[in-house]
Design an enzyme around this catalytic site. Structure first.
Site, short mmCIF file in Angstrom:
data_model
loop_
_atom_site.label_atom_id
_atom_site.label_comp_id
_atom_site.label_asym_id
_atom_site.label_seq_id
_atom_site.Cartn_x
_atom_site.Cartn_y
_atom_site.Cartn_z
N SER A 281 -56.85 -21.76 31.52
CA SER A 281 -56.73 -22.65 32.69
C SER A 281 -55.36 -22.63 33.34
O SER A 281 -55.15 -23.31 34.35
CB SER A 281 -57.07 -24.08 32.28
OG SER A 281 -58.40 -24.11 31.82
N GLU B 59 0.80 -1.23 0.00
CA GLU B 59 0.00 0.00 0.00
C GLU B 59 0.83 1.28 0.00
O GLU B 59 0.38 2.30 -0.51
CB GLU B 59 -0.93 0.01 1.22
CG GLU B 59 -2.02 -1.04 1.19
CD GLU B 59 -3.02 -0.81 0.07
OE1 GLU B 59 -3.39 0.36 -0.16
OE2 GLU B 59 -3.41 -1.79 -0.60
#
Lengths: 791, 171
Positions: free
Chosen positions: A486, A206
């Site tokens: 229930s 780079e």
């Protein structure tokens, strides 16, 4: 003498030219005074411009220093599942163990010598674990051997020393992150910890002058321009590593001269203030290296984990070259989509490294023969478990701001069992799809399911809040409040059983038709699920068959203050209306509220805060907050045990008995079905000695589904309980509790082994004295429970 | 009795109690340095507290305790000795996760919480230990002492008296 322009005048003309139309105006003869004025203006303008420029540079300098010095990357919180504790005697099947290793991304390898690798021969495993820093200690990487026999760990040895290991922990599975709005994720690196080859490769590829330039490399720019001109396209970028960092750090991706101008100035300033290794460290952490859904992969620390499932210092030369290759365009060099392209660039980089003698030619050749080695089926950092992560975030928000969660790099250790979560997701998807198809609900059937441990405290192991478990939307476990039907009944029976002088399981209840009139004249006539009334029934029969009429009568007899007190002690925080319909579960609750109510039964009369988190550590691994084990006694444990013996009969002989076919024969569990009017809600809440699970099925628009508690939710509950390594319930008589065999039809005690006999608990002295034989005739004998006959 | 002595007694019992390996108050563990008002300021003093190792039999973790849990108890003991109660707490919680039905582990954790002045939590853990104790009267009595002390420190004098009655009934 002809007028010859002086050097100064030439310079002025240049400036005039640069300043445009105004300055290009020819000098008028005889107007020297005017020119002097103009010149003064020009110098003033230049002065202003210079001041502005200097001020701007000072501003940029401030920005560069301020942001760089104080730059703390927003590090997302990383969330982990519970770690698996390994010890001889751990009930865990070898198949489950293999799944656990997969959830940790361990690789199958022979021999298993690298960290996070394993091999399996029949029911025995050899593996090398990853090291991991826990709250209380560092767990080192170890080469171990684990042997299983009959679903239990029977040997645990250190392969290096050959010694037995008493106890150790595997590293916990990473289950997701809490990301900031921009979804950047990274694992921070320190320069000193980075393998030298990485910065060497970066410089070679780079920015070859990185160590000598001052932020900008004019020759590099010229070379890039020349190369690009020759190629007729942008092939090389002239930006130095410093410029790239500035662009990523401070600027946008906008392509303009102004951006480039800022980039150059800031790069020069950055180099003026900071050392090269500091700039390189920032670059290594900042650079964008890929995308995982919405999550952006930044920095080599995370990229190494993301692409190769390894820490950076374990990467090969070829793998380092691969990551450097991707800097130019993580999309363009995507390892899945453009493998060949990436391979070519990686090899080019390896040749360059050899050319610069960073590696030998032989090493480059060897590295070029390596495959890319990118893990294709890697675990996504965006969570697969949105419902669980939602609960984690809600619990975290009690103590942390959203901003802290997404930026401080917190490490969150949760209670999730990754294998069980995966099991639950699979079960829910399969069952819901099937039930939806069977009932022709056109994809509308929805689900909420949650399973927790109860010992030592209530920890969420798995949860699903949508029929598509990966859908991060409405979390029905936490937010869908529905009538519980229930599921309310055990609270009514507990209230009765807590008064042993008045009630026991054989107390007769009237299950004949019933009409109630409210003070405002409204009439309410409840009915049973089978639309029949059953006359006088034993209390145990009313519970196991979920008789509504008997339950309402019992509740009215007990009185609302007593029932509401029970609900309050069970941890119900909603306002409960003292209406008769409340006794049949017209009250709305979310699945998680139901679970909190049922944990009292499951844990024998104790209550704990429901936890999804055990510990929170900061980014350095230091403890911030613990969520300790807490229990509070809520009911007399013996009264709860009596109730639980009845809830076991719901599963053995009552509305939930169909689940027996799904469960191992020797696993005793307890629970209750719940169905609301016109089968709009299907519920099941149940537990073993170590786990509680709640499942709800229904539609978001509250349509009938045709599913009762037992034909819907119970199926999913049964599937998951069959997978959990869990412990059977067991009951024993003690000085406060008696276990007896009873004949519920005769409402009498009976002898062990009679065909219709069931074992039930009675608080000491509350059991009836009379008993019948197997034929129902009065007799004298022994109804006591001997040992664990029921098992 | 001074609070420092009370802490010393508690620490020693925890330390000794984990493995049942020591007798008497021979090695006072270091103070954790937290200041505490003298017990004379308490509204009510529970007989039998502090839990003094020369008055009570040591609670042992039980013969069925696994080597994994014994190892954790050993580490917890070391942590208590060094005054690191938070580490002791973490280790004991790990032990309880492995053997949630072992009442001695809940008892030890209750004692650590008592030392940390987390009275409600200490009482809850002691009650859980009692629920699992299956007729072990010594353990039950020690748990009731913890409950009595915790209630006392919370200002629940009637509750503390009731807990002390349980201790007396178990003698």
């Amino acid at each position: 003498m002809p007028h010859r322009p002086t050097r100064k005048r030439k310079k002025s003309e240049k400036i005039h030219k640069a300043l445009g139309r105004f300055s290009r105006r020819p000098r008028a003869a005889g107007r020297s005074g005017q020119w002097k004025i103009q010149r003064r203006h020009i110098w003033s303008a230049l002065g202003v411009l210079t001041v502005l420029f200097v001020a701007y540079v000072i501003y940029l300098d401030f920005v560069v220093r301020e942001q760089f010095a104080s730059k703390r990357w927003a590090i997302p919180a990383h969330v982990y599942a519970r770690p698996l504790e390994l010890f001889v005697g751990l009930p865990f099947s070898p198949d489950r163990f293999a799944k656990e290793l997969l959830s940790l991304n361990y690789r199958y390898a022979y021999p298993a010598k690298d960290p996070a690798s394993y091999q399996r021969e029949a029911d025995n495993f050899e593996l090398t674990t990853r090291e991991f820093r826990f709250w209380d200690a560092q767990e080192p990487s170890r080469a171990i051997r684990v042997e299983f026999t009959g679903g239990v760990v029977t040997a645990l040895k250190d392969r290096t020393s050959g010694k037995d290991i008493d106890l150790m922990r595997l590293d916990p599975a990473f289950i997701g992150g809490i990301y900031p709005a921009h979804h950047e994720d990274r694992i921070l690196l320190k320069y000193a910890d980075v393998p030298l080859l990485l910065p060497q490769t970066l410089i070679a590829i780079e920015d070859r002058k990185f160590l000598t330039h001052h932020g900008v490399d004019p020759r590099g720019i010229a070379r890039a321009v020349w190369q690009n001109l020759k190629a007729g396209a942008t092939e090389q970028g002239g930006s130095t590593i410093t410029q790239q960092l500035v662009k990523n750090f401070y600027l946008t991706n906008e392509r303009s001269l102004w951006r480039k101008f800022n980039e150059v100035i800031m790069a020069l300033l950055l180099e003026a203030h900071y050392e090269k290794h500091e700039i390189m460290e920032a670059y290594l952490n900042e650079i964008y290296l890929g995308q995982d859904g919405q999550r952006a992969i930044h920095g080599f620390g995370l990229a190494s984990r993301f692409y190769f499932e390894k820490p950076l210092n374990e990467l090969s030369t070829a793998q380092i070259a691969t990551m450097v290759a991707m800097i130019r365009g993580p999309g363009y060099y995507n390892p899945e989509k453009h493998t060949k392209r990436l391979l070519l660039r990686r090899n080019l980089i390896l040749d360059t490294l050899a050319e610069f003698q960073i590696i030998s030619k032989a090493e480059a050749d060897r590295a070029k023969r390596e495959e890319l080695g990118v893990i294709h089926e890697r675990r996504s950092g965006t969570t697969d478990y949105p419902a669980f992560m939602d609960l984690v975030q809600r619990q975290l928000r009690e103590y942390y701001h959203d901003e802290d969660l997404s930026s401080e790099g917190l490490r969150i250790f949760t209670t999730m069992d990754p294998v069980l979560q995966s099991d639950l997701q699979g079960i829910v998807q399969k069952r819901v799809e099937l039930l939806d198809k069977q009932r022709r609900l056109n994809g509308k059937l929805q689900v909420a399911a949650v399973i927790t441990s109860i010992n030592p405290s209530v920890e969420v192991l798995a949860m699903v809040g949508d029929r598509n478990p990966r859908f991060a939307g409405f979390n029905r476990v936490i937010d869908a409040a529905r009538p519980i039907g229930s599921l309310m009944k055990p609270a009514v029976y507990l209230t009765a059983l807590s008064q042993p002088t008045k009630y026991n399981w054989l107390s007769p209840l009237d299950d004949s038709t019933l009409t109630l009139k409210s003070p405002d004249g409204q009439v309410w006539s409840p009915h049973n699920y089978d639309n029949q009334s059953h006359g006088s029934v034993a209390m145990i029969s009313a519970l196991t068959h979920s008789y509504n009429l008997a339950t309402v009568r019992l509740g009215m007899e007990l009185g609302f203050p007593a029932i509401l007190d029970t609900l309050h002690r069970l941890g119900v925080k909603r306002e409960i209306q003292p209406y008769p319909s409340t006794l049949l579960g017209s009250t709305e609750m979310t699945p998680i509220e139901v679970l909190q109510m049922y944990q009292n039964y499951a844990s024998g009369g104790f209550q704990s805060p429901l936890r999804a988190i055990r510990e929170v550590l900061n980014s350095q691994g230091e403890p911030l907050r613990r969520y300790p084990i807490e229990v509070q006694k809520t009911f007399d444990p013996e009264a709860i045990t009596v109730l639980n013996t009845g809830l076991v009969q719901v599963v053995e002989n009552g509305t939930a008995k169909s689940v027996r076919a799904q469960l191992p024969k020797d696993l005793m569990v307890a629970g209750k079905t719940g169905t609301t009017n016109d089968t709009r809600d299907s519920w099941f809440a149940g537990f073993s000695a170590t786990h509680v699970g709640v499942v709800w099925l229904g539609t978001d628009d509250n349509q009938p589904t045709g599913l009762s508690g037992s034909t819907g939710a119970l199926r999913i509950w049964g599937d998951i309980m069959a997978k959990v390594p869990t412990t059977s319930l067991a009951f024993e008589s003690n000085d406060k509790l008696e276990m007896h065999w009873v004949n519920p039809t005769a409402k009498q005690l009976t002898q062990a082994g009679c065909p219709n006999a069931m074992p039930l608990g009675f608080l000491k002295g509350s059991a009836p004295a009379a008993m019948v034989n197997c034929e129902g005739a009065p007799t004298q004998g022994n109804s006591h429970w001997f040992g664990n006959l029921f098992k | 009795m001074g609070s420092g002595v009370m802490r010393t007694g508690l620490s020693c019992l925890i330390v000794c109690g984990f493995l049942g390996g020591c007798t008497g108050v021979s090695t006072p563990p270091p103070s954790n340095g937290v200041g505490e008002p003298a017990s004379t300021e308490l509204p009510f003093t529970v007989p039998g507290l502090p839990l003094d190792s020369d008055k009570t039999k040591l609670i042992t973790p039980g013969s069925q305790t696994s080597p994994a849990v014994l190892k954790l108890l050993d580490q917890a003991r070391a942590a208590t000795l060094s005054g690191d109660l938070q580490r002791a707490e973490v280790l004991l919680e790990r032990a309880i996760r492995i053997e949630p039905g072992n009442p001695a582990l809940w008892h030890y954790l209750a004692k650590v919480r008592l030392q940390q002045d987390r009275f409600n939590e200490a009482a809850g853990l002691a009650q859980k230990s009692n629920a699992l104790s299956k007729g072990d009267k010594q353990l039950q009595a020690d748990n009731w002492r913890i409950i009595a002390h915790a209630r006392n420190r919370n200002g629940d004098i009637a509750g503390a008296r009731e807990a002390q009655d349980h201790v007396d009934a178990l003698k």
